[in-house]
Scaffold this motif. Structure first.
Motif, short mmCIF file in Angstrom:
data_model
loop_
_atom_site.label_atom_id
_atom_site.label_comp_id
_atom_site.label_asym_id
_atom_site.label_seq_id
_atom_site.Cartn_x
_atom_site.Cartn_y
_atom_site.Cartn_z
N SER A 66 41.27 49.44 36.68
CA SER A 66 41.10 49.33 38.12
C SER A 66 41.34 47.91 38.58
CB SER A 66 39.69 49.76 38.55
OG SER A 66 38.83 48.65 38.53
N THR A 67 41.52 47.76 39.88
CA THR A 67 41.69 46.44 40.46
C THR A 67 40.39 45.94 41.07
OG1 THR A 67 42.48 47.53 42.43
CG2 THR A 67 44.16 46.69 40.95
N ALA A 68 39.26 46.61 40.72
CA ALA A 68 37.98 46.26 41.36
C ALA A 68 37.65 44.78 41.18
CB ALA A 68 36.86 47.12 40.77
N ALA A 69 37.81 44.27 39.97
CA ALA A 69 37.44 42.87 39.73
C ALA A 69 38.40 41.93 40.45
CB ALA A 69 37.44 42.59 38.23
N THR A 70 39.70 42.23 40.37
CA THR A 70 40.68 41.40 41.05
C THR A 70 40.40 41.36 42.55
OG1 THR A 70 42.27 42.12 39.42
CG2 THR A 70 43.15 41.02 41.35
N ASN A 71 40.14 42.54 43.12
CA ASN A 71 39.88 42.58 44.56
C ASN A 71 38.62 41.80 44.93
OD1 ASN A 71 42.12 44.10 44.91
ND2 ASN A 71 41.05 46.05 45.06
N ALA A 72 37.61 41.87 44.08
CA ALA A 72 36.38 41.13 44.35
C ALA A 72 36.69 39.65 44.49
CB ALA A 72 35.36 41.36 43.24
N ILE A 73 37.63 39.17 43.68
CA ILE A 73 37.98 37.76 43.74
C ILE A 73 38.85 37.47 44.96
CG2 ILE A 73 39.27 35.93 42.57
CD1 ILE A 73 38.37 37.32 39.93
N LEU A 74 39.90 38.30 45.16
CA LEU A 74 40.81 38.04 46.27
C LEU A 74 40.07 38.11 47.60
CD1 LEU A 74 44.00 40.01 45.21
CD2 LEU A 74 43.45 37.61 44.88
N GLU A 75 39.10 39.01 47.69
CA GLU A 75 38.39 39.17 48.96
C GLU A 75 37.09 38.37 48.99
OE1 GLU A 75 38.02 43.38 49.17
OE2 GLU A 75 40.19 43.66 49.14
N ARG A 76 36.87 37.58 47.96
CA ARG A 76 35.67 36.74 47.87
C ARG A 76 34.40 37.57 48.05
NH1 ARG A 76 37.06 31.31 47.43
NH2 ARG A 76 34.87 31.25 46.95
N GLN A 77 34.36 38.74 47.42
CA GLN A 77 33.22 39.64 47.55
C GLN A 77 32.36 39.65 46.29
OE1 GLN A 77 32.46 41.42 50.36
NE2 GLN A 77 34.12 40.28 51.32
N GLY A 78 32.57 38.71 45.41
CA GLY A 78 31.81 38.70 44.15
C GLY A 78 30.37 38.26 44.36
N ALA A 79 29.65 38.15 43.26
CA ALA A 79 28.24 37.79 43.31
C ALA A 79 28.07 36.32 43.69
CB ALA A 79 27.63 38.03 41.93
N THR A 80 26.93 36.00 44.31
CA THR A 80 26.58 34.60 44.53
C THR A 80 26.25 34.02 43.16
OG1 THR A 80 25.69 35.14 46.68
CG2 THR A 80 25.00 33.04 45.71
N THR A 81 27.07 33.08 42.75
CA THR A 81 27.00 32.61 41.37
C THR A 81 26.57 31.15 41.33
OG1 THR A 81 28.78 34.13 40.84
CG2 THR A 81 28.34 32.39 39.23
#
Lengths: 687, 592
Positions: A66-81
């Motif tokens: 899936s592109t879920a992880a890639t999209n999380a990065i491109l859309e800046r929707q990842g976890a507060t890290t």
């Protein structure tokens, strides 16, 4: 007995599903269902199985990309890290390696770091380059870090300390303590993700890992729950960017390894096909709506690169100079990408020079001929005008409007050039091929291969219609277009082996190292991999050893297989010398340095039985349409046939072969035939 | 002659670019030195029969204008005796070269026994002899000290290697094995180019190729001229300075007048200082390269950098100046002059198109060298390039943690540096409050602290931009100055000069701080919320933003005190306008 296997490749717009059972193979394209992608996945699986008169309960394995992880990065929707680093090195992540992937552009913007400076915390500790603790990590310092963390929104914590690749103790102490104090947070220490030298590469990889992990975790959990809910008790595997797959439980330890797995699956599928057809050297060409990707198969092996970027720009230059995206130091299948897909926009500059891309009409509005309001002429519009595409795609479910394509080509291109629509469309088609030619050439030339001696394996929704034109510019004379070209990547999911990768950094001169130490390190890595792998997959596990070596003073290393017959460092150094000469054209008298050791534990996949295609039965009467083949041939009456109707012995073009999900163009100077497995073979054979 | 179909021309242009791509990839693959392999300090080009550049491949920005002068020198020497399988080379800055480490290799391209063009690769070599390893000393005062000079010479004569030349080269350089590996990479790339060019000619016909390449050059010139014509006519002058030349402490003035007259642009360096005793003198070709780089950055990005682009731009400089050297000036370290040339041209262009030009960046890389012997007697040598910030830009902050436009250089990983040298990096990061204040602020400076772990070492530093700091534009402030500090403490340390050679002993720490980027636009117009973000990220301090930006941050609440900020900004605006009328407008100039 052949198992019931399902492969699912989830893209932003479509989810491709492929299923094999003892009764055969079937493919399906269903719309993706963002943001709850698992809904579309389960729906697709239920439909495909039902279509084969089977049941979801029969499924043995589901392999997923899936592109879920890639999209999380491109859309800046990842976890507060939060990033924890050594004192003095808070900015390593943001500084990166400095270089700019485009020249002469003072307005270029560097991608903002995934962790802003306020969330990068330093701890007072230091380990030197030989692993000796210079400043211990004391309890008070950890307590104070915990205090600081308590004031921050913590969803994920990445830990990367200087020189942890030689001595992971401080990272482990921190990871243990933070796991206790922040049980809800995902914690990722660099020593377990990528224990190798170079602090930026390791930090960036660990940060990306932590950033996407919570999203991947919740996505994969939802998917697993819905699959079980639908009655599927088969094992769930996730494709990795290195071309192997892992059980879902392993993936979450290092989700960074599954980023970019969809395109990797396409190359695995091509490798499997090449092996079946006895092709040693090939260039794979995967062209979709927004980009085209090329990769090299050399001597029956895929090419790997040691790092890649998420969200990077697509150009030849950015292959040599990183910096346009988020770097991950993960060994992955090496792909060259250009920004020309079927949606690539055709434009004319202020002085009347025509160009294709890099802008794309994307999925929405898409090409003008889709009738969704697209105002810019695209490559797909040109292909439609030229007769390369019919007006009905995907078995008639997508109708193309030729008048919209023509109007747009006339107004935006032909008129401005004082040219005919046909000539402009043909020129644009060739320009698109020229751009892709540069990418395809780059992957072969970089490794010293002559592209003209390779076979082109073309797939993706737009690959088969451009394959012949591209091959001609590359000097390639043989093309294979597999069956189901539009969902070919998903097929690759069913060919991937189960793979566990282990890495340990050494960084020692070979003359300062005993073979017994090397052997012991390999044994350690292998023991760790076995414990991951044997939970359910203890049969047929094979282990391969590799060493990353370089000459003392060199900045980058080469990976050399360490075969079982090797038992001393001298022979390893000799082997490295040979590999170096092949790769770079020379070898040196310098000492050899061992940078790191790698092991791949592999449970090979049963070879998929290639399915024979039934003998051709012309379903309907002969069809033809006018197709334009340049000024030599102009418009030719060209037979339009289904793949199943295509000849089994070589016939001269022109022809258009239509599949459910793609169209293959056979120009007059090419001949073609279909093999018993349904693959189309094209041969350059001018009149 | 009728014009060719534009699609065919564009297609052929792609095909030619594919040839230079392949040349570049071959060089990267087969070269041996880090400079070529990793830093990619080389450029490739295909020229027509008369030496005009048709297409350049991946290239080092400061090589942009290098090829025409080299081709002119080759043609002057060999124009009447060109034969198949010849290979020519040169590096002499007084006959077509730029500085001695840059060796040009050219090969005539033949199709059906007719001379059809040239392939050229210029690459920076690790060592070409001379008094100092690396052939790059900043303190040589004559070219004779800098290494082996090669005027245009035949390396291969009709396919036969010139053994005499090879022997001379081998005897005069420190690492002949590496030099010849790199040279061979250049030669191979040119040979591949000929094979590909032949295929290209066979496909499109020799006549077709000739017409198309002429059009490719013409189109670039037409497009460049159209871009120039869109700029307002006038004469735009700017000055900038190199702090000093390494020998003596006098600053070196660079002055440019840019005349835009219809579709013509002329950059004249009249008024630039005489050439100096140090090795920072530049060839006119290098000055042209820096000028092209600046103009390239403000014109449409897809105009190819071929002869047409260059022909649309005139660059003149009086002979005997630091930007157009005459014998026997030394030039190995002319990089700093090239950076400043690009800076001064940008500064003049800012008066033409303020909306397209960024304020000055850190001013090019600083070079920190540490060399000595370990206790075991093994030599060690570190060449560390420290660099990192762009100036503020119209509408955008300056990027921080980035290579300059002029030299796309990478940093050395801390862990690699420590694994390979007897040194420890104590800190590497941004310096808060260092970028020039502006509506769009300059990138922060970078700090790098290196500790010596062996008994002693020689330290040499080439840095700049301490006295003459990176300029701001449109009301933005200058960036902070660069510093070299030996054994820094919380309140000081020993400050050492920008250009320096001395010693370090065990446990000593050398800190280099780069200059910060200049700011763009009035700092009082910077969005207070963006100021707050910078403060929260600890890139700027609350005290500093109060003084420079007139923004008052409530540190406890992590908010902007909007009312107090408004009042403070009004006050500062009044004070600053009063002050600026006293100060005069050009605060970048220098008087003795």
């Amino acid at each position: 007995m052949q198992k019931h296997l399902v492969g699912v490749d989830v893209g932003g717009t479509f989810t491709d599903v492929v299923c094999t059972t003892p009764n055969g193979i079937r493919v399906l394209k269903v719309p993706s269902t963002p943001p709850d992608f698992h809904v579309g996945v389960v729906d697709g699986i239920e439909r495909i199985v039902a279509g084969m008169n089977g049941s979801v309960t029969d499924i043995d394995e589901v392999v997923h990309a899936s592109t879920a992880a890639t999209n999380a990065i491109l859309e800046r929707q990842g976890a507060t890290t939060i990033l924890v680093t050594t004192r003095g090195f808070r900015d390593v992540l943001e500084i990166g390696r400095l270089r700019v992937p485009v020249l002469y552009d003072p307005m270029w913007d560097k991608p903002a770091p995934l962790v802003p400076r306020r969330h990068r915390l330093e701890v007072d500790e230091r380990i030197d380059s030989s692993g000796v603790v210079i400043r211990p990590l004391v309890d008070d310092e950890i307590d104070s870090l915990v205090e600081r963390l308590r004031k921050l929104p913590v969803e994920a914590i990445a830990i990367c300390l200087i020189n942890s690749y030689v001595n992971p103790d401080h990272e482990r102490v921190l990871a243990d303590r933070l796991a206790r104090d922040f049980p809800e947070a995902y914690i990722s220490a660099s020593e377990s993700v990528l224990p190798s030298i170079k602090e930026f590469e390791r930090t960036s990889t660990t940060v990306v890992n932590a950033y996407v992990a919570p999203i991947m975790d919740s996505y994969l959990k939802s998917l697993q729950t819905s699959l079980v809910g639908a009655g599927c008790n088969g094992s769930l595997f996730v494709m990795q960017s290195n071309g192997g797959m892992l059980p879902v439980g392993e993936v979450i330890k290092s989700p960074v390894f599954s980023i970019g797995s969809g395109p990797a699956a396409g190359v695995i599928a091509a490798l499997s096909l090449a092996t079946q057809l006895g092709i040693k050297d090939a260039i794979t060409f995967d062209m979709g709506g927004t980009t085209a990707k090329a990769s090299l198969i050399e001597d029956g092996q895929i090419s790997r690169s040691s790092e890649c970027e998420v969200g990077g720009s697509v150009s030849i230059y950015s292959r040599l100079i990183k910096g346009s995206g988020y770097l991950i130091g993960v060994p992955a299948i090496d792909l060259a990408e250009v920004g020309t897909g079927g949606g690539g926009v055709i434009s004319v500059d202020e002085q009347g020079g025509p160009h294709v891309g890099p802008q794309s009409a994307g999925a929405i509005p898409g090409p003008a001929c889709y009738g969704n309001g697209g105002a810019e002429p695209t490559i797909t519009d040109a292909n439609l005008h030229l007769g390369y595409l019919g007006t009905a795609l995907a078995g008639g479910s997508l109708q193309l409007d030729k008048s919209l394509a023509d109007k747009c080509l006339l107004e935006r291109v032909a008129t401005r050039l004082g040219d005919t629509v046909t000539h402009a469309a043909y020129g644009a088609h060739q320009l698109a091929n020229a751009g892709m030619m540069r990418a395809a050439m780059a992957v072969s030339v970089e490794r010293g291969r002559d592209s003209r001696k390779c076979t082109l394996i073309a797939f993706g929704g737009s690959g088969p219609v451009h394959a012949a034109g591209l091959a001609q510019q590359l000097g390639i004379k043989r093309i294979v277009i597999p069956d189901h070209p539009g969902v070919f990547s998903a097929l690759g999911l069913l060919s991937a082996d189960l793979e566990f990768h282990g890495l340990r950094s050494i960084v020692r001169r070979s003359d300062d190292l005993e073979w017994s130490e090397v052997d012991a390190s390999f044994a350690d890595i292998e023991a760790a991999l076995r414990s991951s792998a044997t939970a359910r997959h203890d049969s047929g596990l094979s282990l391969e050893r590799f060493a990353d070596l370089r000459y003392v003073g060199q900045s980058s290393s080469l990976t050399v297989p360490v075969t079982m017959d090797l038992s001393d460092l001298g022979s390893l150094a000799t082997k490295f010398g040979r590999a170096h000469e092949k790769e770079y054209g020379y070898r040196l008298a310098n000492d050899v340095e061992v940078e790191s050791l790698r092991v791949i534990a592999r449970v090979p996949r049963e070879t998929l039985q290639a399915v024979r295609m039934p003998q051709s039965v012309p379903a309907d009467g002969p069809r033809s349409r006018k197709v334009y083949f340049g000024s030599t041939f102009e418009w030719l009456d060209t037979p339009v046939i289904q793949r199943a109707q295509s000849p089994t012995s070589c016939e001269q073009g022109p022809a258009v072969v239509e599949d459910y999900d793609a169209t293959t163009l056979v120009p007059p100077s090419w001949s073609y035939f279909r093999d018993e497995y349904g693959n189309l073979h094209l041969r350059f054979r001018p009149g | 002659m009728s014009r060719l179909d534009p699609f065919t021309v564009e297609l052929m242009s792609h095909r030619l670019s594919a040839i230079t791509d392949e040349m570049s990839l071959r060089v990267v693959r087969t070269a041996m030195s880090v400079g070529i392999k990793s830093l990619m300090d080389f450029s490739t080009a295909i020229c027509n029969r008369s030496g005009q550049v048709i297409v350049q491949g991946l290239n080092l920005p400061l090589h942009l204008g290098a090829v025409p002068d080299a081709m002119e020198a080759f043609l002057r020497e060999f124009g009447d005796s060109i034969q198949p399988d010849d290979v020519y080379l040169l590096n002499d800055p007084y006959s077509g070269g730029m500085h001695l480490p840059d060796i040009f290799v050219a090969r005539p391209l033949f199709y059906r026994n007719a001379h059809a063009g040239f392939a050229v690769v210029v690459a920076h070599h690790t060592d070409v002899g001379g008094r100092v390893p690396g052939s790059s000393a900043a303190d040589s005062s004559e070219i004779y000290a800098e290494g082996l000079r090669l005027p245009p010479l035949r390396l291969d004569n009709g396919g036969v290697r010139n053994d005499t030349l090879e022997k001379i080269i081998r005897a005069n350089v420190r690492l002949p094995q590496i030099l010849f590996a790199d040279l061979q990479a250049q030669v191979t790339a040119c040979r591949i180019a000929e094979e590909r060019y032949r295929d290209f000619c066979a496909e499109f016909g020799a006549k077709g190729v000739e017409r198309a390449t002429a059009e490719i050059i013409d189109n670039a010139e037409t497009r460049t001229r159209a871009a120039i014509a869109a700029l307002p006519d006038g004469v735009y002058t700017a000055e900038d300075f190199v702090d000093d030349a390494g020998i003596g402490r006098n600053p070196v003035r660079l002055r440019v007048s840019i005349t835009i007259d219809g579709d013509k642009i002329l950059a004249s360096f009249d008024g630039t200082d005489r050439q100096v005793d140090g090795a920072i003198n530049a060839t006119l070709s290098f000055t042209k390269s820096a000028t092209y780089l600046a103009i390239k950055s403000i014109t449409p990005p897809d105009i190819p950098c071929n002869q047409g682009f260059m022909d649309a731009i005139s660059v003149t400089a009086p002979p005997g100046t630091v930007v157009n050297l005459v014998p026997p000036a030394a030039c190995a370290a002319r990089g700093v002059t090239g950076y400043r040339t690009a800076d001064v041209v940008f500064r003049a262009l800012a008066k033409v198109v303020p909306e397209r030009v960024p304020a000055a960046g850190e001013g090019g890389n600083s070079g920190i060298r540490l060399a000595g012997y370990t206790s075991k007697g093994d030599p060690f040598f570190l060449m560390d390039a420290v660099v990192g910030s762009w100036g503020g830009r119209p509408g955008k902050d300056g990027v921080e943690g980035i290579a300059p436009l002029a030299i796309n250089i990478a940093n050395t990983p801390v862990e690699v540096l420590e694994a390979e040298h007897p040194m420890r990096v104590e800190a590497y990061g941004f310096v808060p409050d260092s970028g020039g204040a502006g509506e769009y602020r300059g990138g922060l400076a970078l700090k790098r602290d290196i500790k010596l772990l062996e008994e002693s070492a020689t330290l040499s530093i080439r840095s700049d931009r301490r006295r003459f700091r990176p300029y701001g534009l449109s009301g933005g402030q200058e960036g902070s100055p660069s510093w070299n500090i030996l054994n820094p403490t919380a309140d000081g340390g020993e400050i050492i000069p920008t250009k320096y050679t001395g010693n370090m002993k065990k446990g000593d720490v050398i800190r280099h701080i780069t200059a910060g980027g200049g700011g763009w636009g009035d700092p009082l117009r910077r969005d207070p919320d963006r100021v707050l973000e910078n403060v929260l990220d600890e890139k700027l301090t609350a005290t500093y933003v109060r003084k420079e930006y007139g923004v008052i941050i409530d540190s406890a609440k992590k908010t902007v005190d909007v009312e107090a900020t408004k009042i403070l900004r009004e006050t500062l605006k009044y004070e600053r306008s009063a002050a600026s009328t006293d100060r005069g407008e050009d605060h970048g100039s220098w008087e003795e």
